[in-house]
Design an enzyme around this catalytic site. Structure first.
Site, PDB file in Angstrom:
ATOM      1  N   LYS A 111       0.753  -1.311   0.067  1.00 44.02           N
ATOM      2  CA  LYS A 111       0.060  -0.063   0.142  1.00 44.02           C
ATOM      3  C   LYS A 111       0.861   1.143   0.045  1.00 44.02           C
ATOM      4  O   LYS A 111       0.350   2.303  -0.503  1.00 44.02           O
ATOM      5  CB  LYS A 111      -1.098   0.029   1.290  1.00 44.02           C
ATOM      6  CG  LYS A 111      -2.185  -1.136   1.286  1.00 44.02           C
ATOM      7  CD  LYS A 111      -3.313  -0.715   2.198  1.00 44.02           C
ATOM      8  CE  LYS A 111      -4.201  -1.836   1.592  1.00 44.02           C
ATOM      9  NZ  LYS A 111      -5.219  -1.476   2.706  1.00 44.02           N
ATOM     10  N   LYS A 192      -5.362 -10.479  -6.244  1.00 47.98           N
ATOM     11  CA  LYS A 192      -6.562 -10.695  -5.094  1.00 47.98           C
ATOM     12  C   LYS A 192      -7.434  -9.836  -5.517  1.00 47.98           C
ATOM     13  O   LYS A 192      -7.333  -8.557  -5.908  1.00 47.98           O
ATOM     14  CB  LYS A 192      -6.213 -10.876  -3.806  1.00 47.98           C
ATOM     15  CG  LYS A 192      -5.899  -9.508  -3.018  1.00 47.98           C
ATOM     16  CD  LYS A 192      -5.907  -9.592  -1.671  1.00 47.98           C
ATOM     17  CE  LYS A 192      -5.921  -8.133  -1.243  1.00 47.98           C
ATOM     18  NZ  LYS A 192      -5.579  -7.902   0.268  1.00 47.98           N
ATOM     19  N   LYS A 195     -11.141  -4.044  -2.703  1.00 43.27           N
ATOM     20  CA  LYS A 195     -12.303  -3.171  -2.862  1.00 43.27           C
ATOM     21  C   LYS A 195     -11.779  -2.013  -3.501  1.00 43.27           C
ATOM     22  O   LYS A 195     -12.494  -1.253  -3.820  1.00 43.27           O
ATOM     23  CB  LYS A 195     -12.355  -2.779  -1.345  1.00 43.27           C
ATOM     24  CG  LYS A 195     -13.096  -3.617  -0.592  1.00 43.27           C
ATOM     25  CD  LYS A 195     -13.024  -3.103   0.979  1.00 43.27           C
ATOM     26  CE  LYS A 195     -13.495  -4.235   1.797  1.00 43.27           C
ATOM     27  NZ  LYS A 195     -13.021  -3.752   3.247  1.00 43.27           N
TER      28      LYS A 195
HETATM   29  P1  TYM Z   1     -10.468  -6.116   4.705  1.00 38.81           P
HETATM   30  O1  TYM Z   1     -11.693  -4.975   5.259  1.00 38.81           O
HETATM   31  O2  TYM Z   1      -9.426  -5.840   3.720  1.00 38.81           O
HETATM   32  O3  TYM Z   1     -11.212  -7.581   4.663  1.00 38.81           O
HETATM   33  C1  TYM Z   1     -12.115  -8.139   5.293  1.00 38.81           C
HETATM   34  C2  TYM Z   1     -11.955  -9.585   5.305  1.00 38.81           C
HETATM   35  O4  TYM Z   1     -12.222 -10.010   3.771  1.00 38.81           O
HETATM   36  C3  TYM Z   1     -11.023 -10.724   3.723  1.00 38.81           C
HETATM   37  N1  TYM Z   1     -10.741 -10.762   2.317  1.00 38.81           N
HETATM   38  C4  TYM Z   1     -10.677 -11.706   1.271  1.00 38.81           C
HETATM   39  N2  TYM Z   1     -10.758 -13.033   1.508  1.00 38.81           N
HETATM   40  C5  TYM Z   1     -10.710 -13.756   0.126  1.00 38.81           C
HETATM   41  N3  TYM Z   1     -10.431 -13.417  -0.828  1.00 38.81           N
HETATM   42  C6  TYM Z   1      -9.991 -11.730  -1.059  1.00 38.81           C
HETATM   43  N4  TYM Z   1      -9.740 -11.427  -2.111  1.00 38.81           N
HETATM   44  C7  TYM Z   1     -10.194 -11.181   0.069  1.00 38.81           C
HETATM   45  N5  TYM Z   1     -10.025  -9.738   0.244  1.00 38.81           N
HETATM   46  C8  TYM Z   1     -10.414  -9.465   1.530  1.00 38.81           C
HETATM   47  C9  TYM Z   1      -9.995 -10.431   4.463  1.00 38.81           C
HETATM   48  O5  TYM Z   1      -8.864 -11.397   4.808  1.00 38.81           O
HETATM   49  C10 TYM Z   1     -10.662  -9.792   5.756  1.00 38.81           C
HETATM   50  O6  TYM Z   1     -10.874 -11.198   6.403  1.00 38.81           O
HETATM   51  N6  TYM Z   1      -7.039  -5.584   8.457  1.00 38.81           N
HETATM   52  C11 TYM Z   1      -8.392  -5.941   8.148  1.00 38.81           C
HETATM   53  C12 TYM Z   1      -9.530  -5.633   9.122  1.00 38.81           C
HETATM   54  C13 TYM Z   1      -9.262  -5.732  10.581  1.00 38.81           C
HETATM   55  C14 TYM Z   1      -9.245  -6.961  11.444  1.00 38.81           C
HETATM   56  C15 TYM Z   1      -9.049  -6.887  12.555  1.00 38.81           C
HETATM   57  C16 TYM Z   1      -9.659  -8.371  10.882  1.00 38.81           C
HETATM   58  C17 TYM Z   1      -9.007  -4.709  11.458  1.00 38.81           C
HETATM   59  N7  TYM Z   1      -8.640  -5.385  12.696  1.00 38.81           N
HETATM   60  C18 TYM Z   1      -9.007  -7.613  13.550  1.00 38.81           C
HETATM   61  C19 TYM Z   1      -9.247  -9.402  11.778  1.00 38.81           C
HETATM   62  C20 TYM Z   1      -9.147  -8.939  13.147  1.00 38.81           C
HETATM   63  C21 TYM Z   1      -8.796  -5.707   6.680  1.00 38.81           C
HETATM   64  O7  TYM Z   1      -8.266  -4.874   6.077  1.00 38.81           O
HETATM   65  O8  TYM Z   1      -9.609  -6.451   6.255  1.00 38.81           O
END
Ligand code: TYM
Length: 327
Positions: A111, A192, A195
């Protein structure tokens, strides 16, 4: 009963990767575990956000989460900024993490390479994420594959803190789905699904209409052969379709491959399976979107429940490092 915690950022629109990698398991886990789910709005601020858009996205995301089946009477659903203990513990985590280990986080490298302005928050992002998880004595963190390294760091920080200051935190572990842990972009199956590519033809949004889903899957990049086989290295496009079909129908990608000899029927079935998954979510979302006040009320209740645990953990951690308790 195990404790489950997970989070999702209110940036852009929720896509199929989020749903199959994480959200479908959140809805299942709430019935076998004491589960907390968080819309991590503070994490969204690590890159510039339009305030009005962030407000809308936060509420819309909470409504999508409810529409996927999260029941606020069963689990705890809340917004991160409503529980100030998250930032309180994040500071202790920043002081526990090494500069070098934060600098090794691949998401930061990716990023920070793309952003013109790199905030300090983007660098310390994983410390806030560790705080999210550790505040709730979490055993399991259901996430997609891209969060593996962040949860590993959380484990390291918990262990380091416990060994320096005495037993304070539960050491959590990440859990991953049998299929769908890494859903790839339909147009570039080596990247991947994400968003940031909202309007892109390679990303299926949870709120995409059936026709749009069908079109995007029909146009998905495959390869010049015609053999249907799960082999991510040699056949990334076809393997991604098998992961999607498998995850949407509760099977492994290898099981999902059985019986297909051509790409056309595979694409048609993958599209039908995704549409079948999305339709009930979209119908429920439309109802919830009509009553934002109710969502706000549910989120306030969730934050109150979350705070009861979070404040006890933060007080324990602050005392452990030698901060004097107030009054
Ligand atoms: P975020 O908001 O990017 O994504 C939310 C969840 O979706 C999963 N994910 C995917 N799984 C499969 N294929 C994909 N292409 C894909 N894109 C996203 C992510 O792995 C995630 O589980 N840092 C985290 C948010 C966060 C968090 C936490 C998660 C903040 N605090 C504490 C768990 C525990 C994030 O940016 O997820």
């Amino acid at each position: 009963m195990p404790r489950v915690f997970s989070g999702i950022k209110p940036t852009g629109n929720v896509h199929l990767g989020n749903l199959l990698g994480a959200l479908v398991r959140w809805a299942d886990d709430q019935h076998r575990a004491d589960s907390l789910y968080c819309v991590v709005d503070l994490h969204a601020l690590t890159v510039p956000q339009d305030p009005a858009e962030l407000r809308d996205s936060t509420l819309r995301l909470a409504q999508i989460l409810l529409a996927t089946g999260l029941d606020p009477d069963v689990c705890t659903l809340f917004v991160q900024s409503h529980v100030p203990e998250h930032t309180g513990l994040a500071w202790l985590m920043e002081c526990t993490a090494g500069f070098g280990e934060l600098n090794r986080m691949t998401q930061f490298k990716d990023k920070s390479g793309k952003e013109g302005f790199v905030s300090g928050g983007l660098f310390t992002y994983p410390a806030l994420m560790a705080a999210d998880i550790l505040l709730y004595d979490t055993d399991e963190v259901p996430v997609g594959d891209d969060q593996r390294q962040h949860v590993e760091l959380t484990r390291d920080l918990a262990e380091r803190f416990n060994s320096r200051h005495g037993p304070t935190f539960t050491v959590p572990r990440a859990t991953f789905p049998p299929a769908g842990a890494r859903i790839m972009d339909l147009q570039d199956p080596t990247a991947k699904m994400s968003k940031s590519d909202d309007a892109a033809p390679g990303t299926i949004l949870v709120l995409d209409e059936p026709k749009v889903v069908e079109r995007k899957i029909k146009r998905a990049v495959t390869d010049a052969e015609s053999e249907v086989r799960f082999d991510v290295a040699a056949k990334p496009g076809v393997s991604n379709l098998l992961s999607i079909l498998g995850a949407a129908t509760g099977r492994s990608p290898e099981e999902a491959a059985a019986g297909y000899t051509q790409y056309g029927p595979l694409k048609a079935d993958a599209a039908a399976a995704v549409v079948a998954r999305l339709e009930p979510i979209q119908a429920r979302y439309a109802e919830l979107a009509a009553d934002p006040a109710e969502t706000t009320r549910l989120l306030a209740k969730g934050a109150e429940k979350a705070r009861a645990t979070a404040s006890a953990t933060l007080a324990r951690a602050q005392a452990a490092v030698g901060l004097v308790p107030p009054g």
